[in-house]
Design an enzyme around this catalytic site. Structure first.
Site, PDB file in Angstrom:
ATOM      1  N   HIS A   9      -3.061   6.556   5.170  1.00 17.72           N
ATOM      2  CA  HIS A   9      -3.590   5.353   4.518  1.00 17.72           C
ATOM      3  C   HIS A   9      -5.026   5.055   4.957  1.00 17.72           C
ATOM      4  O   HIS A   9      -5.737   4.331   4.273  1.00 17.72           O
ATOM      5  CB  HIS A   9      -2.684   4.166   4.856  1.00 17.72           C
ATOM      6  CG  HIS A   9      -2.445   3.205   3.734  1.00 17.72           C
ATOM      7  ND1 HIS A   9      -2.672   3.492   2.401  1.00 17.72           N
ATOM      8  CD2 HIS A   9      -1.972   1.928   3.750  1.00 17.72           C
ATOM      9  CE1 HIS A   9      -2.357   2.442   1.667  1.00 17.72           C
ATOM     10  NE2 HIS A   9      -1.935   1.479   2.461  1.00 17.72           N
TER      11      HIS A   9
ATOM     12  N   ASN B 214      -3.063  -0.969  -2.838  1.00 22.70           N
ATOM     13  CA  ASN B 214      -3.108  -2.415  -2.597  1.00 22.70           C
ATOM     14  C   ASN B 214      -4.472  -2.941  -2.172  1.00 22.70           C
ATOM     15  O   ASN B 214      -4.811  -4.088  -2.458  1.00 22.70           O
ATOM     16  CB  ASN B 214      -2.032  -2.817  -1.589  1.00 22.70           C
ATOM     17  CG  ASN B 214      -0.653  -2.750  -2.195  1.00 22.70           C
ATOM     18  OD1 ASN B 214      -0.472  -3.012  -3.385  1.00 22.70           O
ATOM     19  ND2 ASN B 214       0.327  -2.381  -1.403  1.00 22.70           N
TER      20      ASN B 214
ATOM     21  N   PHE C 162      -6.502  -5.694   7.237  1.00 25.29           N
ATOM     22  CA  PHE C 162      -5.385  -4.893   6.777  1.00 25.29           C
ATOM     23  C   PHE C 162      -5.556  -4.622   5.287  1.00 25.29           C
ATOM     24  O   PHE C 162      -6.199  -5.376   4.556  1.00 25.29           O
ATOM     25  CB  PHE C 162      -4.015  -5.508   7.101  1.00 25.29           C
ATOM     26  CG  PHE C 162      -3.677  -5.391   8.563  1.00 25.29           C
ATOM     27  CD1 PHE C 162      -3.099  -4.236   9.060  1.00 25.29           C
ATOM     28  CD2 PHE C 162      -3.986  -6.425   9.435  1.00 25.29           C
ATOM     29  CE1 PHE C 162      -2.816  -4.117  10.417  1.00 25.29           C
ATOM     30  CE2 PHE C 162      -3.704  -6.313  10.790  1.00 25.29           C
ATOM     31  CZ  PHE C 162      -3.125  -5.154  11.281  1.00 25.29           C
TER      32      PHE C 162
ATOM     33  N   HIS D 180      -2.786   2.764  13.660  1.00 23.79           N
ATOM     34  CA  HIS D 180      -3.009   3.203  12.278  1.00 23.79           C
ATOM     35  C   HIS D 180      -4.127   4.232  12.161  1.00 23.79           C
ATOM     36  O   HIS D 180      -4.361   4.764  11.076  1.00 23.79           O
ATOM     37  CB  HIS D 180      -3.373   2.001  11.399  1.00 23.79           C
ATOM     38  CG  HIS D 180      -2.328   0.940  11.367  1.00 23.79           C
ATOM     39  ND1 HIS D 180      -1.118   1.108  10.734  1.00 23.79           N
ATOM     40  CD2 HIS D 180      -2.297  -0.304  11.907  1.00 23.79           C
ATOM     41  CE1 HIS D 180      -0.394   0.011  10.887  1.00 23.79           C
ATOM     42  NE2 HIS D 180      -1.081  -0.857  11.594  1.00 23.79           N
TER      43      HIS D 180
ATOM     44  N   ASN E  72      -3.891  -4.721   2.450  1.00 28.17           N
ATOM     45  CA  ASN E  72      -3.528  -5.597   1.332  1.00 28.17           C
ATOM     46  C   ASN E  72      -4.473  -6.775   1.135  1.00 28.17           C
ATOM     47  O   ASN E  72      -4.415  -7.438   0.101  1.00 28.17           O
ATOM     48  CB  ASN E  72      -2.099  -6.113   1.508  1.00 28.17           C
ATOM     49  CG  ASN E  72      -1.082  -4.999   1.484  1.00 28.17           C
ATOM     50  OD1 ASN E  72      -1.408  -3.826   1.311  1.00 28.17           O
ATOM     51  ND2 ASN E  72       0.167  -5.348   1.662  1.00 28.17           N
TER      52      ASN E  72
END
Length: 193
Positions: free
Chosen positions: A22, A116, A68, A17, A70
């Site tokens: 993001h 989120n 993460f 990631h 969320n």
């Protein structure tokens, strides 16, 4: 306006990631670390990596949640409690679909706008009364393309623009650290000709 004591970068952990859109929030705090020469340290009780740096002679904690996106609120609220910091002294840096790459905007208070990490933070705090740094990543054009867009890597031009926006935000950070958030906003939001 209150001086900042905690700056959080939102993103997803792991090398897969690392360069995604993001992770624009991670990119911001990583750039602060790079400029300061500090190092990240894993702090399991805060569910993330932490560091303490100085900006404009003011000490400030940095946090990268390892939960993460969320579940970012779990790490953020743990850090606020542990360091006894009120949310008004918090800045959360995150990716923003509704801003073009190369654009960064500061704001205080508000909703999550579909982000989120902010959604979870607001849910756990019970309000949205904290500072945000919105780092533009652009929108793919249709809502069905959002997930692959945010989890994908930006092209060379967009990536450079995101980097420039991060640098511009760091340049005005000393004003925010001193509690002069409105002046920091004015300078960051004024387009360079």
């Amino acid at each position: 306006m209150s001086a900042l004591r905690l700056i959080v970068g939102l993103g997803n952990p792991g090398p897969e990631h690392a360069q995604t859109r993001h992770n624009a929030g991670f990119r911001f705090v990583d750039a602060l670390i790079e400029r300061s020469g500090a190092r990240w340290a894993l702090d399991s009780k805060l569910f993330g990596e932490t560091a303490k740096v100085e900006v404009a002679g003011q000490p400030v904690w940095l946090l990268k949640p390892a939960t993460f996106m969320n579940l970012s609120g779990k790490s953020i609220t743990a850090a606020l409690r542990f360091w006894k910091i009120e949310p008004e002294h918090l800045l959360v840096a995150h990716d923003e679909l509704d801003l073009a790459p190369g654009t960064a905007r500061l704001k205080f208070d508000g909703g999550h706008g579909g982000q989120n990490g902010l959604r979870d933070t607001i849910r756990l705090l019970g309000h949205g009364k904290f500072h945000r740094l919105r780092v533009g990543i652009g929108h793919p054009g249709h809502k069905d393309r959002v997930v692959p867009w945010v989890l994908g890597r930006a092209g060379r031009e967009d990536d450079a623009a995101i980097g420039a926006a991060v640098d511009a935000a760091i340049d005005v950070l000393p004003l925010a650290m001193e509690g002069n958030f409105n002046e920091a906003m004015k300078r960051l939001h004024t387009e360079k000709k």
